[in-house]
Write an enzyme that holds these catalytic residues in place. Structure first.
Site, PDB file in Angstrom:
ATOM      1  N   LYS A 110       0.865  -1.187   0.000  1.00  0.00           N
ATOM      2  CA  LYS A 110       0.000   0.000   0.000  1.00  0.00           C
ATOM      3  C   LYS A 110       0.894   1.227   0.000  1.00  0.00           C
ATOM      4  O   LYS A 110       2.033   1.183   0.483  1.00  0.00           O
ATOM      5  CB  LYS A 110      -0.868   0.017   1.270  1.00  0.00           C
ATOM      6  CG  LYS A 110      -2.118   0.835   1.121  1.00  0.00           C
ATOM      7  CD  LYS A 110      -3.171   0.043   0.385  1.00  0.00           C
ATOM      8  CE  LYS A 110      -4.480   0.777   0.228  1.00  0.00           C
ATOM      9  NZ  LYS A 110      -5.525  -0.093  -0.308  1.00  0.00           N
ATOM     10  N   GLY A 225     -24.342   3.796   1.947  1.00  0.00           N
ATOM     11  CA  GLY A 225     -23.340   4.308   0.995  1.00  0.00           C
ATOM     12  C   GLY A 225     -23.828   4.084  -0.416  1.00  0.00           C
ATOM     13  O   GLY A 225     -24.358   3.011  -0.743  1.00  0.00           O
ATOM     14  N   GLY A 227     -21.825   5.256  -3.273  1.00  0.00           N
ATOM     15  CA  GLY A 227     -20.727   5.685  -4.148  1.00  0.00           C
ATOM     16  C   GLY A 227     -20.462   4.580  -5.156  1.00  0.00           C
ATOM     17  O   GLY A 227     -21.375   3.855  -5.545  1.00  0.00           O
ATOM     18  N   GLY A 230     -21.430   1.027  -3.397  1.00  0.00           N
ATOM     19  CA  GLY A 230     -22.844   0.898  -3.037  1.00  0.00           C
ATOM     20  C   GLY A 230     -23.744   0.964  -4.257  1.00  0.00           C
ATOM     21  O   GLY A 230     -24.689   0.170  -4.395  1.00  0.00           O
ATOM     22  N   TYR A 231     -23.454   1.888  -5.169  1.00  0.00           N
ATOM     23  CA  TYR A 231     -24.303   2.042  -6.357  1.00  0.00           C
ATOM     24  C   TYR A 231     -24.269   0.779  -7.221  1.00  0.00           C
ATOM     25  O   TYR A 231     -25.319   0.241  -7.602  1.00  0.00           O
ATOM     26  CB  TYR A 231     -23.890   3.279  -7.176  1.00  0.00           C
ATOM     27  CG  TYR A 231     -24.426   3.233  -8.587  1.00  0.00           C
ATOM     28  CD1 TYR A 231     -25.813   3.257  -8.823  1.00  0.00           C
ATOM     29  CD2 TYR A 231     -23.578   3.115  -9.684  1.00  0.00           C
ATOM     30  CE1 TYR A 231     -26.325   3.168 -10.107  1.00  0.00           C
ATOM     31  CE2 TYR A 231     -24.082   3.028 -10.971  1.00  0.00           C
ATOM     32  CZ  TYR A 231     -25.455   3.047 -11.179  1.00  0.00           C
ATOM     33  OH  TYR A 231     -25.958   2.947 -12.447  1.00  0.00           O
TER      34      TYR A 231
HETATM   35  P1  NAD Z   1     -17.156   6.541  -2.643  1.00  0.00           P
HETATM   36  O1  NAD Z   1     -16.429   7.713  -2.120  1.00  0.00           O
HETATM   37  O2  NAD Z   1     -17.431   6.415  -4.100  1.00  0.00           O
HETATM   38  O3  NAD Z   1     -18.589   6.418  -1.905  1.00  0.00           O
HETATM   39  C1  NAD Z   1     -18.763   6.498  -0.523  1.00  0.00           C
HETATM   40  C2  NAD Z   1     -20.257   6.619  -0.224  1.00  0.00           C
HETATM   41  O4  NAD Z   1     -20.449   6.600   1.195  1.00  0.00           O
HETATM   42  C3  NAD Z   1     -20.900   7.911  -0.708  1.00  0.00           C
HETATM   43  O5  NAD Z   1     -22.200   7.623  -1.178  1.00  0.00           O
HETATM   44  C4  NAD Z   1     -20.991   8.760   0.563  1.00  0.00           C
HETATM   45  O6  NAD Z   1     -22.067   9.690   0.525  1.00  0.00           O
HETATM   46  C5  NAD Z   1     -21.278   7.676   1.575  1.00  0.00           C
HETATM   47  N1  NAD Z   1     -20.965   8.102   2.949  1.00  0.00           N
HETATM   48  C6  NAD Z   1     -19.916   8.835   3.384  1.00  0.00           C
HETATM   49  N2  NAD Z   1     -20.025   9.043   4.704  1.00  0.00           N
HETATM   50  C7  NAD Z   1     -21.157   8.414   5.104  1.00  0.00           C
HETATM   51  C8  NAD Z   1     -21.802   8.274   6.345  1.00  0.00           C
HETATM   52  N3  NAD Z   1     -21.314   8.829   7.455  1.00  0.00           N
HETATM   53  N4  NAD Z   1     -22.956   7.556   6.393  1.00  0.00           N
HETATM   54  C9  NAD Z   1     -23.460   7.005   5.260  1.00  0.00           C
HETATM   55  N5  NAD Z   1     -22.904   7.119   4.059  1.00  0.00           N
HETATM   56  C10 NAD Z   1     -21.761   7.814   3.987  1.00  0.00           C
HETATM   57  O7  NAD Z   1     -16.338   5.272  -2.101  1.00  0.00           O
HETATM   58  P2  NAD Z   1     -16.360   3.787  -2.674  1.00  0.00           P
HETATM   59  O8  NAD Z   1     -15.301   3.624  -3.705  1.00  0.00           O
HETATM   60  O9  NAD Z   1     -17.756   3.403  -2.977  1.00  0.00           O
HETATM   61  O10 NAD Z   1     -15.847   2.984  -1.391  1.00  0.00           O
HETATM   62  C11 NAD Z   1     -16.696   2.700  -0.291  1.00  0.00           C
HETATM   63  C12 NAD Z   1     -15.976   1.736   0.642  1.00  0.00           C
HETATM   64  O11 NAD Z   1     -15.631   0.558  -0.070  1.00  0.00           O
HETATM   65  C13 NAD Z   1     -14.686   2.257   1.249  1.00  0.00           C
HETATM   66  O12 NAD Z   1     -14.544   1.689   2.543  1.00  0.00           O
HETATM   67  C14 NAD Z   1     -13.618   1.679   0.329  1.00  0.00           C
HETATM   68  O13 NAD Z   1     -12.358   1.555   0.985  1.00  0.00           O
HETATM   69  C15 NAD Z   1     -14.225   0.319   0.042  1.00  0.00           C
HETATM   70  N6  NAD Z   1     -13.732  -0.339  -1.176  1.00  0.00           N
HETATM   71  C16 NAD Z   1     -13.826   0.262  -2.393  1.00  0.00           C
HETATM   72  C17 NAD Z   1     -13.393  -0.412  -3.524  1.00  0.00           C
HETATM   73  C18 NAD Z   1     -13.544   0.183  -4.908  1.00  0.00           C
HETATM   74  O14 NAD Z   1     -13.262  -0.528  -5.892  1.00  0.00           O
HETATM   75  N7  NAD Z   1     -14.027   1.414  -5.039  1.00  0.00           N
HETATM   76  C19 NAD Z   1     -12.821  -1.697  -3.413  1.00  0.00           C
HETATM   77  C20 NAD Z   1     -12.747  -2.291  -2.154  1.00  0.00           C
HETATM   78  C21 NAD Z   1     -13.212  -1.604  -1.042  1.00  0.00           C
END
Ligand code: NAD
Length: 425
Positions: A110, A225, A227, A230-231
């Protein structure tokens, strides 16, 4: 030591008593476990750029390479003001576990820079990315260490880093970074891979545990979530017949027990809307994030932040299973409580490993110079992640332990076996 690092190391310590039975040579086993508690290499330096006024600005930069017994180090680069050496070490350790549990041939690494990127101009961000790539160039490469995007970094930043790296080494080497745009050798299917992988694991879990006695439309899902993760989880789950009844962003949750229109919600978010201002139709209502966690659904999916399920709210959870799509959303106290209550928690290192798995496919495509269709990417993802689930599920049933302990047991075992074969322990 910060709490995140403590938690990451405890994943290894926690399974060491059950693993010990598999290794008659206790001295070698102890040596292997001890090695896993410390990364193989810490790289830390101040990197500097000139800001828009020509003033020199310095930033702490890190790359931590945890363990490469199973293959090149793999892990993202994070740009965030709270980045610390402990945090990067914790995330590198978890990457070793995640790659091992998925069965992809990588170790864990990392990187990070202590910076608030929202305060940088585009030119400054490009210079910072270039300086970071120059700093890590001697330590990375397709067969050494393969970085990727993480918090606040993306395909554009990977493109700048690739350019800086290739300029230094003098050859084209797209397999050095993953998460690249398609034009520079990125993979189809990467954007939605984490959500897609999560839905494949959900389907495997339901086949195994509820034996799909309830048909998909009766499986209700609440997602914290909305993002990237979640989407896509919501969209793909709905396309596969599941009923997504609640989603949230940081401002609010939206709930409809009959099911939500995911595309309409997504269009609203794309226009910059906050759910608290969402125009509600009959049957749909606003709920708080705390209420979302307590909904009586089949599947609860924390897909936002770490530490969102804690000892303070865990007693409210009435879902049958928790799918950790965010990294580290459940504290260890909450995890113990859920296990005692008989609520399965499918751990992050399995359920959100679709992203790193498709990163691996990107690397494979770059190395072979032959690019796959999206259908092939999804087919291979399904095969890989379903096998990982089946391997873990077998251990859950045999050893009567939680999915988290089983995933940690399997991943630590795979790494230790590779270390022993190499004579490192
Ligand atoms: P993102 O920034 O695209 O989305 C985050 C979402 O969480 C947003 O909708 C935001 O409004 C919401 N959020 C933020 N604070 C919040 C709160 N207090 N209560 C409720 N919702 C809240 O991030 P992402 O890429 O979707 O990642 C989300 C999680 O998944 C993170 O923990 C990330 O480390 C993990 N993750 C992501 C990936 C990837 O490929 N993007 C892979 C593995 C793990």
């Amino acid at each position: 030591m910060n709490t995140m690092l403590k938690a990451a190391l405890s994943q290894i310590k926690d399974v060491s008593p059950i693993l010990a039975d598999d290794y008659p040579d206790k001295k070698r086993f102890k040596k292997a476990i001890n090695e896993l508690l410390t990364p193989q290499r810490f790289i830390e330096r101040k990197i500097s750029i000139k800001d828009k006024d020509g003033k020199k600005r310095e930033f702490n930069a890190f790359r931590i390479q945890h363990n490469d017994a199973r293959g090149p180090f793999k892990g993202g680069i994070r740009f965030h003001r709270n980045v610390s050496k402990d945090e990067v070490q914790a995330l590198a350790t978890l990457m070793s576990l995640k790659c091992a549990v998925t069965g992809i041939p990588y170790g864990g690494g990392k990187g990070g820079v202590m910076v608030d990127p929202s305060k940088l101009t585009k030119e400054e961000l490009k210079d910072l990315s270039t300086e970071y790539a120059k700093f890590v160039t001697p330590y990375i490469g397709p067969w050494k260490d393969v970085p990727a995007p993480d918090v606040n970094t993306d395909g554009v930043i990977m493109s700048w880093m690739l350019e800086a790296y290739e300029k230094k080494v003098g050859v084209q080497a797209p397999a050095t970074f993953t998460g690249k745009p398609l034009e520079l050798g990125g993979s189809l299917g990467r954007t939605e891979a984490t959500g897609q992988g999560g839905v494949f694991v959900l389907e495997a879990y339901l086949r195994r545990n509820l034996k799909l006695k309830i048909n998909a439309s009766k499986v209700t899902i609440a997602i914290q979530g909305f993002g990237n993760v979640g989407y896509y989880f919501a969209k793909i789950a709905k396309e596969n017949g599941f009923r997504v009844v609640a989603v949230s962003d940081s401002s609010s949750g939206i709930y409809n027990p009959k099911g939500l229109e995911i595309n309409t919600l997504s269009l609203f978010k794309q226009k910059g809307g906050s759910f608290k201002n969402y125009p509600l139709k009959a049957g749909t209502k606003l709920i708080t994030n705390a209420e979302l966690l307590g909904l009586p659904v089949t599947v609860l999916v924390p897909a936002a932040l770490e530490n969102s399920i804690t000892k303070d709210n865990v007693e409210d959870i009435s879902a049958k299973v928790v799918f950790e799509m965010a990294n580290g959303p459940t504290t260890s106290e909450a995890d113990r409580y859920l296990h005692e209550k008989g609520i399965d928690v499918i751990p992050d290192i399995l359920s959100n490993s679709g992203g790193v798995t498709v990163s691996y496919f990107e690397w494979v495509q770059n190395l072979s110079g032959y690019y796959w269709t999206k259908e092939r990417v999804n087919e291979e993802l399904k095969k890989t992640i379903t096998k990982a689930f089946t391997d873990i599920d077998k251990i859950v049933k045999e050893k009567r332990i939680s999915y988290r302990r089983a995933a940690n047991y399997l991943s630590v075992k795979r790494i230790i076996d590779a270390m022993m074969l190499r004579g490192r322990a």
